[in-house]
Enzyme design. Structure first.
Site, mmCIF file in Angstrom:
data_model
loop_
_atom_site.group_PDB
_atom_site.id
_atom_site.type_symbol
_atom_site.label_atom_id
_atom_site.label_comp_id
_atom_site.label_asym_id
_atom_site.label_seq_id
_atom_site.Cartn_x
_atom_site.Cartn_y
_atom_site.Cartn_z
ATOM 1 N N GLU A 78 -13.344 -2.286 31.067
ATOM 2 C CA GLU A 78 -14.322 -1.972 32.108
ATOM 3 C C GLU A 78 -13.692 -1.156 33.245
ATOM 4 O O GLU A 78 -14.397 -0.591 34.073
ATOM 5 C CB GLU A 78 -14.971 -3.255 32.649
ATOM 6 C CG GLU A 78 -14.035 -4.239 33.344
ATOM 7 C CD GLU A 78 -13.290 -5.187 32.383
ATOM 8 O OE1 GLU A 78 -12.918 -4.751 31.283
ATOM 9 O OE2 GLU A 78 -13.068 -6.349 32.773
ATOM 10 N N SER A 96 -3.538 -7.920 26.925
ATOM 11 C CA SER A 96 -2.458 -8.801 27.375
ATOM 12 C C SER A 96 -2.325 -10.014 26.445
ATOM 13 O O SER A 96 -3.274 -10.384 25.752
ATOM 14 C CB SER A 96 -2.750 -9.261 28.798
ATOM 15 O OG SER A 96 -3.987 -9.940 28.822
ATOM 16 N N GLU A 143 5.594 -10.157 31.990
ATOM 17 C CA GLU A 143 5.370 -8.733 31.725
ATOM 18 C C GLU A 143 4.946 -8.106 33.059
ATOM 19 O O GLU A 143 3.898 -8.462 33.604
ATOM 20 C CB GLU A 143 4.275 -8.536 30.675
ATOM 21 C CG GLU A 143 4.074 -7.068 30.354
ATOM 22 C CD GLU A 143 2.856 -6.785 29.461
ATOM 23 O OE1 GLU A 143 1.839 -7.479 29.587
ATOM 24 O OE2 GLU A 143 2.951 -5.833 28.664
ATOM 25 N N PHE A 178 -7.061 -1.054 29.389
ATOM 26 C CA PHE A 178 -7.288 0.059 30.329
ATOM 27 C C PHE A 178 -6.292 1.193 30.158
ATOM 28 O O PHE A 178 -6.539 2.311 30.599
ATOM 29 C CB PHE A 178 -7.232 -0.448 31.788
ATOM 30 C CG PHE A 178 -5.828 -0.676 32.296
ATOM 31 C CD1 PHE A 178 -5.057 0.386 32.763
ATOM 32 C CD2 PHE A 178 -5.253 -1.945 32.298
ATOM 33 C CE1 PHE A 178 -3.748 0.188 33.220
ATOM 34 C CE2 PHE A 178 -3.955 -2.157 32.758
ATOM 35 C CZ PHE A 178 -3.208 -1.090 33.214
ATOM 36 N N CYS A 183 2.414 -0.190 26.763
ATOM 37 C CA CYS A 183 2.920 -1.385 26.080
ATOM 38 C C CYS A 183 4.255 -1.103 25.415
ATOM 39 O O CYS A 183 4.958 -2.022 25.022
ATOM 40 C CB CYS A 183 1.923 -1.868 25.048
ATOM 41 S SG CYS A 183 1.644 -0.629 23.795
ATOM 42 N N LYS A 227 -15.765 -2.231 22.533
ATOM 43 C CA LYS A 227 -15.894 -2.769 23.895
ATOM 44 C C LYS A 227 -14.654 -2.306 24.653
ATOM 45 O O LYS A 227 -13.602 -2.929 24.596
ATOM 46 C CB LYS A 227 -15.969 -4.299 23.850
ATOM 47 C CG LYS A 227 -16.685 -4.964 25.023
ATOM 48 C CD LYS A 227 -16.137 -4.622 26.404
ATOM 49 C CE LYS A 227 -14.896 -5.368 26.767
ATOM 50 N NZ LYS A 227 -14.291 -4.915 28.046
HETATM 51 P P1 NAD Z 1 -6.479 -7.294 29.306
HETATM 52 O O1 NAD Z 1 -5.991 -8.306 28.327
HETATM 53 O O2 NAD Z 1 -6.738 -7.730 30.689
HETATM 54 O O3 NAD Z 1 -7.863 -6.655 28.788
HETATM 55 C C1 NAD Z 1 -7.998 -6.127 27.487
HETATM 56 C C2 NAD Z 1 -9.460 -6.219 27.070
HETATM 57 O O4 NAD Z 1 -9.850 -7.601 27.044
HETATM 58 C C3 NAD Z 1 -10.430 -5.519 28.021
HETATM 59 O O5 NAD Z 1 -11.429 -4.884 27.252
HETATM 60 C C4 NAD Z 1 -10.998 -6.656 28.854
HETATM 61 O O6 NAD Z 1 -12.319 -6.413 29.291
HETATM 62 C C5 NAD Z 1 -10.967 -7.827 27.896
HETATM 63 N N1 NAD Z 1 -10.726 -9.117 28.577
HETATM 64 C C6 NAD Z 1 -9.943 -9.334 29.664
HETATM 65 N N2 NAD Z 1 -9.941 -10.644 29.971
HETATM 66 C C7 NAD Z 1 -10.721 -11.264 29.059
HETATM 67 C C8 NAD Z 1 -11.106 -12.632 28.848
HETATM 68 N N3 NAD Z 1 -10.671 -13.605 29.629
HETATM 69 N N4 NAD Z 1 -11.920 -12.906 27.804
HETATM 70 C C9 NAD Z 1 -12.355 -11.926 26.991
HETATM 71 N N5 NAD Z 1 -12.026 -10.622 27.150
HETATM 72 C C10 NAD Z 1 -11.218 -10.294 28.171
HETATM 73 O O7 NAD Z 1 -5.448 -6.075 29.243
HETATM 74 P P2 NAD Z 1 -5.392 -4.782 30.187
HETATM 75 O O8 NAD Z 1 -4.951 -5.197 31.543
HETATM 76 O O9 NAD Z 1 -6.633 -3.987 30.053
HETATM 77 O O10 NAD Z 1 -4.225 -3.949 29.462
HETATM 78 C C11 NAD Z 1 -2.866 -4.139 29.720
HETATM 79 C C12 NAD Z 1 -2.248 -5.085 28.708
HETATM 80 O O11 NAD Z 1 -2.445 -4.586 27.398
HETATM 81 C C13 NAD Z 1 -0.748 -5.230 28.862
HETATM 82 O O12 NAD Z 1 -0.414 -6.579 28.679
HETATM 83 C C14 NAD Z 1 -0.189 -4.372 27.731
HETATM 84 O O13 NAD Z 1 1.100 -4.746 27.272
HETATM 85 C C15 NAD Z 1 -1.208 -4.601 26.693
HETATM 86 N N6 NAD Z 1 -1.190 -3.538 25.695
HETATM 87 C C16 NAD Z 1 -0.637 -3.819 24.491
HETATM 88 C C17 NAD Z 1 -0.573 -2.842 23.524
HETATM 89 C C18 NAD Z 1 0.041 -3.131 22.185
HETATM 90 O O14 NAD Z 1 -0.047 -2.282 21.340
HETATM 91 N N7 NAD Z 1 0.642 -4.274 21.954
HETATM 92 C C19 NAD Z 1 -1.075 -1.553 23.779
HETATM 93 C C20 NAD Z 1 -1.648 -1.299 25.027
HETATM 94 C C21 NAD Z 1 -1.699 -2.309 25.973
#
Ligand code: NAD
Length: 495
Positions: A176, A226, A380, A149, A281, A173
């Site tokens: 959401e 994450s 985190e 997001f 991140c 994808k």
């Molecule tokens: P998230 O892991 O909740 O979601 C990321 C994506 O995965 C979304 O598209 C979501 O719909 C999907 N998703 C979520 N849960 C899922 C599941 N159980 N099964 C399958 N798909 C699933 O992350 P977020 O809250 O959208 O973003 C924040 C996180 O992203 C933080 O942990 C941040 O550190 C990380 N991040 C990392 C980087 C990097 O470069 N390392 C960059 C940006 C964000």
């Protein structure tokens, strides 16, 4: 209310699932839109459209691909404001941060415009009698990106600019929670002349992701999000035989040595810790002063906190907007209570902020005397919270960084070149800043962390992005000795 649909084969569609989710305006707390959630059948339709387009797209000459990429680059540049407004409306970050994200994303299109150079192979003449060798790179086919997001335009651009330039077809994808920027980008691709089906967007939750991970025609998965989800994506997609790069969470430390310029370090901690409400991140989340600098540094950060202007992302005076959802804001705020119960000192509590009604606001928070065994340190937090973990020595600071399970980014502030050089060499972290708090690599390097911040082998974008989205091929060629040729070759070698 805005409705966000899928984009498959060049057309918007609501798909077949009948499921949808709410999209909020974090500045007011009100629902501002709805996004369709894809079923497995909708994902199948997107992959089928990408697979059908692949045969033609892979044959498009590099010069034509470059033309389309240049056109896309100009279109995105011309829509920075519109894209930023969409990002602010759904994510909450201030417009300046949203514009910054689009500009950093654009760099990846600019890098991809040079695809004819990036795909150049190597050649060795006469490795043996009559034998030459050359290498070439080939697209994988249909590849997918699953994005978080917090950077609704930049992270997709990290992925699809290079993937498409290399001759692949892409299914995105997006999160959401922030789905709409990807739809504007889809429309711009169409205007740029990209054939329908080369870029597709499916929205949704784990149902859509699960199908992408299992689909036999998806050759590779790029994921950013994450750590628990990254680990799951890596294991599942790899078990299905796919190439995977899955970037996870972070806990970025900023080490401040006693010789550092305190004002410069405090300014950096405030902008890198509270910018975009800490939902980056590469945000600094732990400040580690070494030795006597701790007291003056904490005072300098605390003195700046009151001056940070918090408000709706559309307010031109605001420097920090709301967090993305109510649940996330409450989860972040709860760390202040757990830290206090664990014996840390809450110097600034962002809940004291007089924030606009209804929005998911939390002001900048500063917690001193945090220890590594506290939850606020081991988790985190992903919000506007700076934890101060004091270190007695330079060696202790390096140990702290290396014992942390994440290894995304790290920074050191010092005037001592020898200490900086030693630090750079000793830390087990993928991206290191020397007097630079957020060392996000420019697009002609690659982005990625170590340890629990990245599952897979190749980092994202830049040279690693080209390698990730292509298969290598090496061709060994033998031709008979020219003296046996039936053609009159007519030029004896003179030297
Ligand atoms: P998230 O892991 O909740 O979601 C990321 C994506 O995965 C979304 O598209 C979501 O719909 C999907 N998703 C979520 N849960 C899922 C599941 N159980 N099964 C399958 N798909 C699933 O992350 P977020 O809250 O959208 O973003 C924040 C996180 O992203 C933080 O942990 C941040 O550190 C990380 N991040 C990392 C980087 C990097 O470069 N390392 C960059 C940006 C964000």
């Amino acid at each position: 209310m805005r409705r966000t649909r899928h984009y498959i084969g060049g057309k918007q569609t609501s798909g077949s699932s009948g499921r949808a989710g709410p999209v909020y305006d974090p500045a007011t707390g009100e629902q501002a839109g709805e996004v369709d959630y894809a079923s497995a059948a909708d994902v199948d339709a997107a992959v089928a459209s990408a697979a059908a387009a692949f045969g033609e797209w892979r044959e498009v000459p590099l010069s034509r691909r470059s033309e389309i990429l240049f056109a896309m680059r100009d279109l995105v540049r011309g829509h920075i404001r519109e894209l930023s407004e969409i990002i602010t409306a759904e994510n909450g970050k201030v417009l300046g941060d949203a514009e910054g994200e689009v500009l950093r994303g654009l760099e990846n299109l600019e890098f991809a415009c040079g695809i004819p150079s990036q795909l150049k192979g190597e050649r060795s003449d006469k490795v043996s009698h009559g034998i030459d060798v050359h290498s070439a790179r080939y697209p994988l086919g249909v590849v997918a990106g699953i994005t978080p997001f917090n950077f609704p335009a930049m992270v997709p651009l990290w992925m699809f600019a290079n993937a498409i330039a290399c001759g692949n077809c892409f299914v995105l994808k997006p999160s959401e929670k922030t789905p709409s920027a990807s739809m504007l980008l889809a429309g711009l691709w169409q205007q740029a002349g990209l054939p329908d089906g080369v870029f597709n967007v499916v929205h949704g939750d784990r149902e859509a992701v699960g199908r992408l991970l299992a689909h036999p025609q998806v050759a590779a998965i790029s994921f950013v999000g994450s750590t628990p989800v990254a680990r799951h994506i890596y294991a599942t997609a790899a078990a299905c035989g796919k190439r995977v790069q899955a970037l996870g969470g972070a806990k970025n430390h900023m080490i401040v040595l006693p010789d550092a310029d305190i004002d410069m370090a405090a300014d950096a901690a405030v902008s890198a810790g509270y910018g975009s409400s800490g939902e980056r991140c590469m945000a600094v989340s732990v400040v580690t002063p070494v030795g006597d600098v701790a007291g003056p540094l904490v005072d300098a950060i605390a003195a700046r906190i009151g001056k940070v202007k918090v408000g709706p992302g559309t307010d031109p005076h605001a420097e920090m907007g709301p967090l993305v959802t109510r649940e996330h804001r409450d989860r972040v705020a709860a760390y202040l209570d757990s830290a206090a119960a664990d014996g840390a000192v809450v110097v600034a509590d962002g809940r004291d902020l007089a924030a606009p009604e209804g929005g998911f606001f939390l002001g900048p928070c500063l917690v001193d005397h945090v220890r590594p065994d506290m939850k606020i340190y081991s988790d985190e937090v992903f919000g506007p919270v700076l934890s101060v973990v004091r270190a007695a020595s330079f060696g202790d600071a390096i140990r702290l960084v290396n014992e942390n399970r994440y290894g995304n980014g790290v920074a050191i502030f010092t005037r001592d070149g020898g200490a900086a050089r030693r630090f750079e060499d000793a830390v087990d972290v993928g991206m290191v800043g020397i007097n630079v708090p957020i060392p996000v690599p420019v697009a002609f390097y690659s982005f990625g962390g170590w340890k629990d911040s990245l599952f897979g082998d190749l980092h994202m974008y830049g040279p690693d992005g080209i390698r990730f989205y292509t298969h290598g091929k090496v061709v060994t060629t033998r031709w008979p000795d020219p003296s046996t040729s039936t053609v009159d070759l007519g030029f004896p070698r003179t030297r």
